[in-house]
Design a protein around this motif. Structure first.
Motif, PDB file in Angstrom:
ATOM      1  N   GLY A 214      53.751  14.433 118.994  1.00 18.50           N
ATOM      2  CA  GLY A 214      52.807  13.330 118.842  1.00 18.50           C
ATOM      3  C   GLY A 214      52.815  12.709 117.460  1.00 18.50           C
ATOM      4  N   GLY A 215      53.929  12.808 116.736  1.00 19.61           N
ATOM      5  CA  GLY A 215      54.016  12.222 115.407  1.00 19.61           C
ATOM      6  C   GLY A 215      53.374  13.053 114.314  1.00 19.61           C
ATOM      7  N   LYS A 216      52.916  14.267 114.646  1.00 12.08           N
ATOM      8  CA  LYS A 216      52.279  15.133 113.668  1.00 12.08           C
ATOM      9  C   LYS A 216      52.980  16.486 113.656  1.00 12.08           C
ATOM     10  N   GLN A 217      52.818  17.209 112.559  1.00 16.88           N
ATOM     11  CA  GLN A 217      53.419  18.536 112.428  1.00 16.88           C
ATOM     12  C   GLN A 217      52.330  19.598 112.491  1.00 16.88           C
ATOM     13  N   TYR A 218      52.634  20.700 113.172  1.00 14.06           N
ATOM     14  CA  TYR A 218      51.676  21.784 113.347  1.00 14.06           C
ATOM     15  C   TYR A 218      52.355  23.120 113.046  1.00 14.06           C
ATOM     16  N   ARG A 219      51.594  24.036 112.442  1.00 13.98           N
ATOM     17  CA  ARG A 219      52.045  25.414 112.245  1.00 13.98           C
ATOM     18  C   ARG A 219      51.461  26.218 113.390  1.00 13.98           C
ATOM     19  N   VAL A 220      52.327  26.822 114.216  1.00 21.49           N
ATOM     20  CA  VAL A 220      51.863  27.501 115.423  1.00 21.49           C
ATOM     21  C   VAL A 220      52.270  28.969 115.414  1.00 21.49           C
ATOM     22  N   VAL A 221      51.425  29.772 116.070  1.00 17.96           N
ATOM     23  CA  VAL A 221      51.652  31.200 116.255  1.00 17.96           C
ATOM     24  C   VAL A 221      51.492  31.467 117.741  1.00 17.96           C
ATOM     25  N   ALA A 222      52.219  32.439 118.290  1.00 18.65           N
ATOM     26  CA  ALA A 222      52.112  32.767 119.709  1.00 18.65           C
ATOM     27  C   ALA A 222      50.687  33.193 120.041  1.00 18.65           C
ATOM     28  N   GLY A 223      50.156  32.652 121.151  1.00 18.57           N
ATOM     29  CA  GLY A 223      48.809  32.970 121.584  1.00 18.57           C
ATOM     30  C   GLY A 223      47.746  32.022 121.061  1.00 18.57           C
ATOM     31  N   GLU A 224      48.116  31.092 120.211  1.00 22.92           N
ATOM     32  CA  GLU A 224      47.165  30.180 119.587  1.00 22.92           C
ATOM     33  C   GLU A 224      46.867  28.995 120.505  1.00 22.92           C
ATOM     34  N   LYS A 225      45.600  28.535 120.514  1.00 20.52           N
ATOM     35  CA  LYS A 225      45.218  27.318 121.224  1.00 20.52           C
ATOM     36  C   LYS A 225      45.202  26.168 120.230  1.00 20.52           C
ATOM     37  N   LEU A 226      45.644  24.990 120.685  1.00 23.80           N
ATOM     38  CA  LEU A 226      45.847  23.873 119.784  1.00 23.80           C
ATOM     39  C   LEU A 226      45.561  22.566 120.521  1.00 23.80           C
ATOM     40  N   LYS A 227      44.912  21.619 119.847  1.00 24.65           N
ATOM     41  CA  LYS A 227      44.685  20.288 120.408  1.00 24.65           C
ATOM     42  C   LYS A 227      45.688  19.338 119.773  1.00 24.65           C
ATOM     43  N   VAL A 228      46.533  18.720 120.609  1.00 20.35           N
ATOM     44  CA  VAL A 228      47.570  17.810 120.133  1.00 20.35           C
ATOM     45  C   VAL A 228      47.371  16.459 120.798  1.00 20.35           C
ATOM     46  N   GLU A 229      48.149  15.469 120.370  1.00 17.13           N
ATOM     47  CA  GLU A 229      48.116  14.161 121.006  1.00 17.13           C
ATOM     48  C   GLU A 229      48.458  14.313 122.487  1.00 17.13           C
ATOM     49  N   GLN A 230      47.979  13.379 123.293  1.00 21.11           N
ATOM     50  CA  GLN A 230      48.093  13.504 124.743  1.00 21.11           C
ATOM     51  C   GLN A 230      49.540  13.616 125.207  1.00 21.11           C
ATOM     52  N   ILE A 231      49.785  14.601 126.067  1.00 22.40           N
ATOM     53  CA  ILE A 231      51.095  14.842 126.673  1.00 22.40           C
ATOM     54  C   ILE A 231      50.946  14.587 128.164  1.00 22.40           C
ATOM     55  N   THR A 232      51.850  13.815 128.742  1.00 24.28           N
ATOM     56  CA  THR A 232      51.754  13.494 130.165  1.00 24.28           C
ATOM     57  C   THR A 232      52.388  14.602 130.989  1.00 24.28           C
ATOM     58  N   ALA A 233      51.576  15.594 131.347  1.00 26.79           N
ATOM     59  CA  ALA A 233      51.990  16.692 132.213  1.00 26.79           C
ATOM     60  C   ALA A 233      50.737  17.247 132.867  1.00 26.79           C
ATOM     61  N   ASP A 234      50.911  17.971 133.964  1.00 26.86           N
ATOM     62  CA  ASP A 234      49.775  18.501 134.703  1.00 26.86           C
ATOM     63  C   ASP A 234      49.193  19.732 134.031  1.00 26.86           C
ATOM     64  N   VAL A 235      47.910  19.967 134.287  1.00 29.17           N
ATOM     65  CA  VAL A 235      47.243  21.149 133.757  1.00 29.17           C
ATOM     66  C   VAL A 235      47.847  22.385 134.414  1.00 29.17           C
ATOM     67  N   GLY A 236      48.155  23.396 133.609  1.00 27.41           N
ATOM     68  CA  GLY A 236      48.769  24.619 134.107  1.00 27.41           C
ATOM     69  C   GLY A 236      50.283  24.628 134.018  1.00 27.41           C
ATOM     70  N   SER A 237      50.894  23.477 133.782  1.00 25.09           N
ATOM     71  CA  SER A 237      52.355  23.438 133.689  1.00 25.09           C
ATOM     72  C   SER A 237      52.805  23.920 132.311  1.00 25.09           C
ATOM     73  N   GLU A 238      54.039  24.386 132.259  1.00 27.37           N
ATOM     74  CA  GLU A 238      54.604  24.896 131.015  1.00 27.37           C
ATOM     75  C   GLU A 238      55.531  23.843 130.426  1.00 27.37           C
ATOM     76  N   ILE A 239      55.405  23.608 129.133  1.00 26.42           N
ATOM     77  CA  ILE A 239      56.238  22.617 128.462  1.00 26.42           C
ATOM     78  C   ILE A 239      57.047  23.306 127.367  1.00 26.42           C
ATOM     79  N   VAL A 240      58.131  22.669 126.971  1.00 25.86           N
ATOM     80  CA  VAL A 240      58.992  23.187 125.907  1.00 25.86           C
ATOM     81  C   VAL A 240      58.983  22.175 124.771  1.00 25.86           C
ATOM     82  N   LEU A 241      58.599  22.628 123.594  1.00 22.75           N
ATOM     83  CA  LEU A 241      58.611  21.793 122.394  1.00 22.75           C
ATOM     84  C   LEU A 241      59.854  22.175 121.600  1.00 22.75           C
ATOM     85  N   ASP A 242      60.836  21.271 121.551  1.00 19.14           N
ATOM     86  CA  ASP A 242      62.114  21.619 120.935  1.00 19.14           C
ATOM     87  C   ASP A 242      62.319  21.005 119.549  1.00 19.14           C
TER      88      ASP A 242
END
Length: 103
Positions: free
Chosen positions: A8-36
């Motif tokens: 979403g044009g921003k950088q985030y420091r992430v750790v496994a298990g962490e919850k995060l609010k990011v810019e809107q991603i067009t995918a269904d709730v419960g689906s798994e996404i890959v951030l590459d």
């Protein structure tokens, strides 16, 4: 282990298990996404920094919910000119939970 990702044009420091609010991603709730778009992966003293991206690194996340953020009030005024403008804005977001980091 943590990683620095871009979404979403921003950088985030992430750790496994962490919850995060990011810019809107067009995918269904419960689906798994890959951030590459991963800029850095660190595990203890072992740090991999990409130029600009780390090859083969990816972060997997699960979409928890979609929502709208708090209302931001915008107020513009020119003194002595009888000009006032009120405006509001609510940004859409997607809440994700980081499931894993692979380097």
């Amino acid at each position: 282990m943590y990683a620095v990702i871009k979404t979403g044009g921003k950088q985030y420091r992430v750790v496994a298990g962490e919850k995060l609010k990011v810019e809107q991603i067009t995918a269904d709730v419960g689906s798994e996404i890959v951030l590459d778009q991963v800029f850095m992966v660190a595990e203890g003293d072992n740090i991999k920094v990409g130029a600009p991206l780390v090859n083969g690194a990816k972060v997997t996340a699960t979409i928890i919910s979609h929502g709208r953020g708090e209302k931001i009030r915008i107020f513009k005024m020119r003194r002595r000119k009888h000009y006032q403008k009120h405006q509001g804005h609510r940004q859409n977001y997607t809440e994700i939970q980081i499931s894993g980091i692979s380097a």
